[in-house]
Design an enzyme around this catalytic site. Structure first.
Site, PDB file in Angstrom:
ATOM      1  N   GLU A  56      -3.356 -20.597  -6.285  1.00 38.09           N
ATOM      2  CA  GLU A  56      -2.261 -19.678  -5.944  1.00 38.09           C
ATOM      3  C   GLU A  56      -1.789 -19.903  -4.505  1.00 38.09           C
ATOM      4  O   GLU A  56      -0.586 -19.888  -4.221  1.00 38.09           O
ATOM      5  CB  GLU A  56      -2.711 -18.227  -6.137  1.00 38.09           C
ATOM      6  CG  GLU A  56      -2.998 -17.832  -7.575  1.00 38.09           C
ATOM      7  CD  GLU A  56      -1.740 -17.575  -8.387  1.00 38.09           C
ATOM      8  OE1 GLU A  56      -0.625 -17.753  -7.862  1.00 38.09           O
ATOM      9  OE2 GLU A  56      -1.870 -17.181  -9.560  1.00 38.09           O
ATOM     10  N   ARG A  73      -1.966   3.851  -4.842  1.00 39.90           N
ATOM     11  CA  ARG A  73      -1.059   4.221  -5.922  1.00 39.90           C
ATOM     12  C   ARG A  73      -0.676   5.690  -5.845  1.00 39.90           C
ATOM     13  O   ARG A  73       0.413   6.076  -6.268  1.00 39.90           O
ATOM     14  CB  ARG A  73      -1.678   3.853  -7.272  1.00 39.90           C
ATOM     15  CG  ARG A  73      -1.731   2.333  -7.428  1.00 39.90           C
ATOM     16  CD  ARG A  73      -2.480   1.856  -8.643  1.00 39.90           C
ATOM     17  NE  ARG A  73      -2.500   0.391  -8.651  1.00 39.90           N
ATOM     18  CZ  ARG A  73      -3.205  -0.341  -9.488  1.00 39.90           C
ATOM     19  NH1 ARG A  73      -3.962   0.257 -10.395  1.00 39.90           N
ATOM     20  NH2 ARG A  73      -3.174  -1.657  -9.420  1.00 39.90           N
ATOM     21  N   LYS A 102      -6.045 -10.220  -0.728  1.00 41.61           N
ATOM     22  CA  LYS A 102      -6.089  -8.773  -0.945  1.00 41.61           C
ATOM     23  C   LYS A 102      -6.885  -8.508  -2.218  1.00 41.61           C
ATOM     24  O   LYS A 102      -6.611  -9.130  -3.242  1.00 41.61           O
ATOM     25  CB  LYS A 102      -4.656  -8.233  -1.091  1.00 41.61           C
ATOM     26  CG  LYS A 102      -4.579  -6.739  -1.362  1.00 41.61           C
ATOM     27  CD  LYS A 102      -3.130  -6.291  -1.577  1.00 41.61           C
ATOM     28  CE  LYS A 102      -3.094  -4.788  -1.857  1.00 41.61           C
ATOM     29  NZ  LYS A 102      -1.722  -4.305  -2.104  1.00 41.61           N
ATOM     30  N   CYS A 128       5.271  -4.106 -11.613  1.00 40.58           N
ATOM     31  CA  CYS A 128       5.856  -4.877 -10.513  1.00 40.58           C
ATOM     32  C   CYS A 128       7.065  -5.704 -10.923  1.00 40.58           C
ATOM     33  O   CYS A 128       7.592  -6.470 -10.106  1.00 40.58           O
ATOM     34  CB  CYS A 128       4.791  -5.791  -9.902  1.00 40.58           C
ATOM     35  SG  CYS A 128       3.367  -4.890  -9.247  1.00 40.58           S
ATOM     36  N   LYS A 163      -4.031 -12.152  -4.669  1.00 39.10           N
ATOM     37  CA  LYS A 163      -4.083 -10.698  -4.846  1.00 39.10           C
ATOM     38  C   LYS A 163      -4.804 -10.405  -6.162  1.00 39.10           C
ATOM     39  O   LYS A 163      -4.324 -10.753  -7.237  1.00 39.10           O
ATOM     40  CB  LYS A 163      -2.674 -10.108  -4.858  1.00 39.10           C
ATOM     41  CG  LYS A 163      -2.649  -8.585  -5.023  1.00 39.10           C
ATOM     42  CD  LYS A 163      -1.220  -8.067  -4.981  1.00 39.10           C
ATOM     43  CE  LYS A 163      -1.161  -6.565  -5.183  1.00 39.10           C
ATOM     44  NZ  LYS A 163       0.223  -6.054  -5.145  1.00 39.10           N
ATOM     45  N   TYR A 222      -5.237   0.569   7.417  1.00 44.27           N
ATOM     46  CA  TYR A 222      -4.907   1.974   7.692  1.00 44.27           C
ATOM     47  C   TYR A 222      -5.704   2.502   8.876  1.00 44.27           C
ATOM     48  O   TYR A 222      -5.397   3.571   9.405  1.00 44.27           O
ATOM     49  CB  TYR A 222      -5.173   2.815   6.441  1.00 44.27           C
ATOM     50  CG  TYR A 222      -4.423   2.304   5.237  1.00 44.27           C
ATOM     51  CD1 TYR A 222      -3.072   2.602   5.046  1.00 44.27           C
ATOM     52  CD2 TYR A 222      -5.037   1.468   4.309  1.00 44.27           C
ATOM     53  CE1 TYR A 222      -2.370   2.103   3.972  1.00 44.27           C
ATOM     54  CE2 TYR A 222      -4.340   0.957   3.229  1.00 44.27           C
ATOM     55  CZ  TYR A 222      -3.005   1.277   3.063  1.00 44.27           C
ATOM     56  OH  TYR A 222      -2.305   0.760   2.003  1.00 44.27           O
TER      57      TYR A 222
END
Length: 304
Positions: A214, A186, A229, A111, A176, A294
């Site tokens: 965070e 991925r 997530k 990333c 995350k 999704y």
């Protein structure tokens, strides 16, 4: 009559994987019903979602060319920037969110910028900020940094403000986790790390207090919404975040969660539609106002 938690298509954000080329609608084997889409097919999919009442999509770009610094992520004519312009031109009322991260654009699959086999946090921040600016200038309604680099929300907010895009909000992937539930994504995004893993910058699944730190940091740096997530194994995190903050909370019902439902349903082991709606209800009940999923199209059809 007395149901406490209800679902609606407007609660869903639909992910789209956009690729170069024409007439590409390539199935993703581990995610039945989800495809890599060229721009015209991505637009058709977005139209269908919008007609069903889904108000938002989130874009992931897969370029033809990848390099060490993910240069196509912040190219003004990159695949995701062109997708934003196409969608906003055809569907101006659709909320277009862009996932800001380098993993889909780097040849190493990490990333951020790599030096000596490690991700260099601070060298990555200007590239993420550049991607955010080019996407916002293309018309993106919301910027969603998912990289988990320290300080990236502040860097992106500063970069957007410098070019007078002060009204573009940031949806931070705040908590995350380094999760095994990301595998099918991925494949879809062609972003599997070529070495090592992402545990150095994503969160340990055993940690709750770290998630709250965070979230606090991202809000201090200028985030307008925060995300947890994955969703299904982290419902407790969604709840503690919801109880802590007064900004919108988003949860990502990730690819592995989707794939498990699909695989079990295809084998006749579960009622797929019932399980899907039960899972989505649990995510909303935990405290997420918006769910990236999704399942957005099929759930919206069932909800009518």
């Amino acid at each position: 009559m007395v149901r406490e938690t209800t679902l609606a298509p407007s609660n869903f954000i639909y992910p789209l994987f956009v690729v170069e080329g024409r007439d590409v609608r390539r199935p993703i084997a581990s995610m039945p019903g989800i495809f890599n889409l060229s721009l015209e097919h991505a637009l058709a999919e977005a139209r269908q979602a919008h007609a069903l009442g889904v108000k938002s999509v989130i874009l992931f770009g897969i370029p033809d060319h990848k390099d060490a610094r993910g240069s196509q992520a912040y190219a003004r004519e990159g695949i995701v920037q062109r997708a934003v312009r196409e969608l906003k031109s055809a569907l101006p009322e659709l909320i277009v969110i862009v996932d800001v991260c380098l993993c889909e654009y780097t040849d190493h699959g990490h990333c951020g910028v790599i030096e000596g086999g490690h991700v260099v946090n601070d060298d990555t921040l200007p590239l993420l900020a550049q991607m955010a600016v080019t996407c916002a200038q293309a018309g993106a309604d919301i910027i969603a940094p998912s990289d988990m680099m320290d300080g990236r929300v502040a860097a992106i907010r500063s970069a957007l403000d410098e070019v007078r895009l002060t009204d573009v909000p940031i949806m931070a992937y705040a908590a995350k986790y380094a999760s095994g539930f990301y595998g099918p994504f991925r494949e879809a995004a062609q972003s599997t790390p070529q070495f090592g893993d992402r545990r150095g910058y994503q969160m340990d699944p055993g940690n709750v207090r770290e998630a709250l730190r965070e979230v606090d940091l991202d809000l201090e740096e200028g985030a307008d919404m925060v995300m947890v997530k994955p969703a299904l194994s982290y419902l407790d995190i969604i709840r503690v975040v919801r109880d802590r903050v007064d900004v919108p909370v988003v949860a990502y019902n990730v690819s592995g969660e989707y794939a498990m439902v699909k695989a079990a349903a295809q084998n006749g082991w579960v009622d797929g539609d019932r399980l899907m709606l039960e899972i989505l209800t649990s995510i909303k009940r935990a405290g997420a106002e918006q769910i990236i999923t999704y399942h957005a199209l099929e759930a919206s059809k069932l909800l009518g």
